[in-house]
Motif scaffolding. Structure first.
Motif, PDB file in Angstrom:
ATOM      1  N   ALA A  90       0.830  -1.209   0.000  1.00 54.83           N
ATOM      2  CA  ALA A  90       0.000   0.000   0.000  1.00 54.83           C
ATOM      3  C   ALA A  90       0.862   1.256   0.000  1.00 54.83           C
ATOM      4  CB  ALA A  90      -0.934   0.004   1.211  1.00 54.83           C
ATOM      5  N   TRP A  91       2.005   1.200   0.678  1.00 61.39           N
ATOM      6  CA  TRP A  91       2.919   2.341   0.671  1.00 61.39           C
ATOM      7  C   TRP A  91       3.459   2.566  -0.738  1.00 61.39           C
ATOM      8  CZ3 TRP A  91       6.553   1.569   5.545  1.00 61.39           C
ATOM      9  CH2 TRP A  91       5.755   1.406   6.683  1.00 61.39           C
ATOM     10  N   ALA A  92       3.849   1.483  -1.392  1.00 54.44           N
ATOM     11  CA  ALA A  92       4.387   1.598  -2.752  1.00 54.44           C
ATOM     12  C   ALA A  92       3.342   2.177  -3.698  1.00 54.44           C
ATOM     13  CB  ALA A  92       4.850   0.225  -3.239  1.00 54.44           C
ATOM     14  N   ASP A  93       2.095   1.727  -3.538  1.00 50.56           N
ATOM     15  CA  ASP A  93       1.012   2.226  -4.379  1.00 50.56           C
ATOM     16  C   ASP A  93       0.771   3.716  -4.148  1.00 50.56           C
ATOM     17  OD1 ASP A  93      -1.316   1.767  -6.201  1.00 50.56           O
ATOM     18  OD2 ASP A  93      -2.443   2.327  -4.412  1.00 50.56           O
ATOM     19  N   GLY A 167      15.526   8.334  14.626  1.00 51.46           N
ATOM     20  CA  GLY A 167      14.440   8.938  13.860  1.00 51.46           C
ATOM     21  C   GLY A 167      13.703   7.994  12.928  1.00 51.46           C
ATOM     22  N   TRP A 168      14.040   6.704  12.971  1.00 53.02           N
ATOM     23  CA  TRP A 168      13.310   5.749  12.144  1.00 53.02           C
ATOM     24  C   TRP A 168      11.924   5.530  12.745  1.00 53.02           C
ATOM     25  CZ3 TRP A 168      15.917   1.825   8.649  1.00 53.02           C
ATOM     26  CH2 TRP A 168      17.179   2.260   8.241  1.00 53.02           C
ATOM     27  N   LEU A 169      10.971   5.147  11.913  1.00 50.61           N
ATOM     28  CA  LEU A 169       9.590   4.966  12.351  1.00 50.61           C
ATOM     29  C   LEU A 169       9.357   3.530  12.797  1.00 50.61           C
ATOM     30  CD1 LEU A 169       7.782   6.902   9.466  1.00 50.61           C
ATOM     31  CD2 LEU A 169       8.572   7.791  11.673  1.00 50.61           C
ATOM     32  N   GLU A 170       8.632   3.372  13.892  1.00 47.07           N
ATOM     33  CA  GLU A 170       8.348   2.047  14.444  1.00 47.07           C
ATOM     34  C   GLU A 170       7.087   1.461  13.834  1.00 47.07           C
ATOM     35  OE1 GLU A 170       7.064  -0.032  18.712  1.00 47.07           O
ATOM     36  OE2 GLU A 170       7.874   2.011  18.684  1.00 47.07           O
ATOM     37  N   ARG A 171       7.184   0.189  13.481  1.00 45.44           N
ATOM     38  CA  ARG A 171       6.013  -0.554  13.022  1.00 45.44           C
ATOM     39  C   ARG A 171       5.889  -1.847  13.821  1.00 45.44           C
ATOM     40  NH1 ARG A 171       4.247  -2.303   6.785  1.00 45.44           N
ATOM     41  NH2 ARG A 171       2.011  -2.333   7.268  1.00 45.44           N
ATOM     42  N   ASN A 172       4.684  -2.196  14.212  1.00 46.52           N
ATOM     43  CA  ASN A 172       4.434  -3.407  14.989  1.00 46.52           C
ATOM     44  C   ASN A 172       3.568  -4.381  14.202  1.00 46.52           C
ATOM     45  OD1 ASN A 172       3.943  -1.670  18.189  1.00 46.52           O
ATOM     46  ND2 ASN A 172       5.786  -2.043  16.993  1.00 46.52           N
ATOM     47  N   ASP A 173       3.773  -5.646  14.452  1.00 49.66           N
ATOM     48  CA  ASP A 173       2.922  -6.692  13.901  1.00 49.66           C
ATOM     49  C   ASP A 173       2.835  -7.799  14.934  1.00 49.66           C
ATOM     50  OD1 ASP A 173       1.300  -8.131  12.201  1.00 49.66           O
ATOM     51  OD2 ASP A 173       2.630  -7.988  10.468  1.00 49.66           O
ATOM     52  N   PHE A 353       6.110  12.248   2.641  1.00 47.84           N
ATOM     53  CA  PHE A 353       5.690  10.852   2.669  1.00 47.84           C
ATOM     54  C   PHE A 353       5.981  10.240   4.036  1.00 47.84           C
ATOM     55  CE2 PHE A 353       6.007   6.310   1.265  1.00 47.84           C
ATOM     56  CZ  PHE A 353       4.698   6.199   0.830  1.00 47.84           C
ATOM     57  N   ARG A 354       7.100  10.630   4.621  1.00 49.06           N
ATOM     58  CA  ARG A 354       7.426  10.166   5.973  1.00 49.06           C
ATOM     59  C   ARG A 354       6.329  10.572   6.953  1.00 49.06           C
ATOM     60  NH1 ARG A 354      11.338   9.534  10.217  1.00 49.06           N
ATOM     61  NH2 ARG A 354      10.471  10.592  12.026  1.00 49.06           N
ATOM     62  N   GLU A 355       5.857  11.797   6.861  1.00 48.10           N
ATOM     63  CA  GLU A 355       4.823  12.283   7.775  1.00 48.10           C
ATOM     64  C   GLU A 355       3.535  11.468   7.625  1.00 48.10           C
ATOM     65  OE1 GLU A 355       2.491  16.477   8.849  1.00 48.10           O
ATOM     66  OE2 GLU A 355       4.202  16.464   7.463  1.00 48.10           O
ATOM     67  N   ALA A 356       3.175  11.168   6.373  1.00 46.39           N
ATOM     68  CA  ALA A 356       1.967  10.383   6.134  1.00 46.39           C
ATOM     69  C   ALA A 356       2.108   8.960   6.695  1.00 46.39           C
ATOM     70  CB  ALA A 356       1.663  10.336   4.641  1.00 46.39           C
ATOM     71  N   ILE A 357       3.285   8.357   6.488  1.00 48.47           N
ATOM     72  CA  ILE A 357       3.525   7.013   7.000  1.00 48.47           C
ATOM     73  C   ILE A 357       3.523   7.015   8.527  1.00 48.47           C
ATOM     74  CG2 ILE A 357       5.249   5.170   7.186  1.00 48.47           C
ATOM     75  CD1 ILE A 357       3.825   5.174   4.537  1.00 48.47           C
TER      76      ILE A 357
END
Length: 386
Positions: A90-93, A167-173, A353-357
């Motif tokens: 979805a990010w790529a799209d 400053g990297w963004l955290e993602r959880n799964d 794009f970083r802000e949106a992510i």
């Protein structure tokens, strides 16, 4: 590239073989089989993870003044998002719809391996703070290599904190892992479950092994090329049904069979002399990692028996603390595998794009936490009385 502290310089290497087995393993240690030189060399040497396959090796090493490698971060330039198990399609799209090119991107991961494993590999005796230089080096490489972003997947909580401090963004799964609470045997594990769940598991095991079906464990020198031929047929069938085409080729299995046999557990289900199913596991210092399975004959519950229950049996017998049975799979919950959080970190070069992510990930983390809390309510274990 960047020049961090302690007189080291960050360099990229286009193959694990450029770094070499001794230098690689000096940084990787021997606790986790997936970060061993032999595993990466098999992926790359077989062509399974190659530029042609969309996995162009670009490993980042910190090299000191004497030319010794002090630290390694395994990384690949990717031209697609296949074989990663942390989904960013979805990010790529969205990036493409905004007029940008999401690919190439930099992927800091172990190809085709949704298992927890270190990504910041430090040689013993090197100051731990040096690990802080690797995310900076990856961010610099992202820009210099013309990538849109960098993605470090299946991190430990400790490694995640290093990335997010930069400053990297955290993602959880979420995954489902089984934990060994010093069980004597499988039956002592069953005694910790509710009566209904115990009966269900006993029924599944009984039906899976009905009509004389047996299970054989093979490791080390017991594994032959004929065994790999058999297992590869199972792997191809499952891979074709799941992904369209299998990620790993036959040469990969021969290479790990030659160089990693003591870290491999092959399980085969036998109907008399005929092999009807197989499961491939990797043995870590304290963890059994389940990876691939396949069959040529449908037997009810055989998948659960070979991939989950036999794995628990092996872990108890070997004194291993945990079984990781792969990505996804809420059905594992009823079989004693509990929900745990997995972590990844993401560097997005484009500020907007970083802000949106970042906004998206805040909401996603909340959803994952709520889902995990809800899942935990339905574990099959007996509830402690208050």
């Amino acid at each position: 590239m960047t020049k961090p502290k302690n007189q080291v310089v960050a360099k990229t290497f286009s193959a694990a073989a450029q770094i070499g087995e001794a230098a690689w393993n000096a940084c990787a240690g021997n606790q986790n089989p997936f970060v061993q030189y032999a595993f990466f060399n098999a992926l790359e040497g077989s062509g399974s993870a190659s530029a042609l396959a969309g996995w162009h090796p670009q490993h980042i090493g910190l090299v000191d003044a004497q030319g010794s490698i002090s630290a390694i971060m395994p990384a690949y330039i990717k031209s697609h998002s296949q074989g990663e198990y942390v989904f960013d399609h979805a990010w790529a799209d969205a990036y493409a719809r905004a007029g940008g090119n999401y690919y190439p991107k930099l992927q800091i991961s172990i190809p085709f391996t949704p298992a927890s494993a270190p990504k910041l590999l430090l040689r013993p005796g090197i100051p731990h703070e040096l690990a802080n230089a690797l995310p900076d080096a990856a961010a610099s490489a992202t820009v210099q290599l013309g990538c849109s972003s960098a993605h470090a997947t299946f991190l430990s909580k400790q490694e995640l904190e290093i990335f997010t401090s930069k400053g990297w963004l955290e993602r959880n799964d979420q995954q489902f892992h089984w934990t060994n609470h010093d069980y004597r045997d499988f039956y002592s594990f069953l005694e910790t479950l509710t009566s209904r769940k115990r009966k269900a598991i006993r029924k599944e095991r009984r039906e899976a092994l009905a009509n004389g079906i047996t299970v054989v464990w093979k490791t080390g020198s017991e594994i032959t090329e004929a065994d790999w031929d058999t297992f590869f047929e199972f792997y191809q069938d499952t891979g074709a049904r799941k992904w369209g085409s299998p990620y790993l080729n036959r040469t990969f299995f021969s290479m790990i069979g030659e160089s990693m046999a003591d870290h491999i557990l092959l399980m085969f289900a036998m109907d008399g002399e005929r092999t009807i199913a197989g499961a491939l596991n990797f043995i870590g210092e304290d963890t059994l990692f389940g990876r691939y399975w396949g069959c040529n004959t449908h037997v009810p519950y055989l998948h659960f028996e070979l991939c989950y229950y036999q794995a628990i049996d092996f872990a108890i017998k070997q004194g291993l603390g945990r079984v990781e049975a792969g990505a996804q799979g809420g059905h594992k919950l009823a079989r004693g595998y509990e929900p745990i959080t997995t972590y990844s970190a993401h560097y997005i070069a484009h500020p907007a794009f970083r802000e949106a992510i970042e906004d998206y990930l805040i909401n996603e983390r909340e959803h994952v936490a709520l889902d995990q809390a809800e899942m935990t309510k339905y574990t099959p274990f007996k509830k402690l009385s208050s």
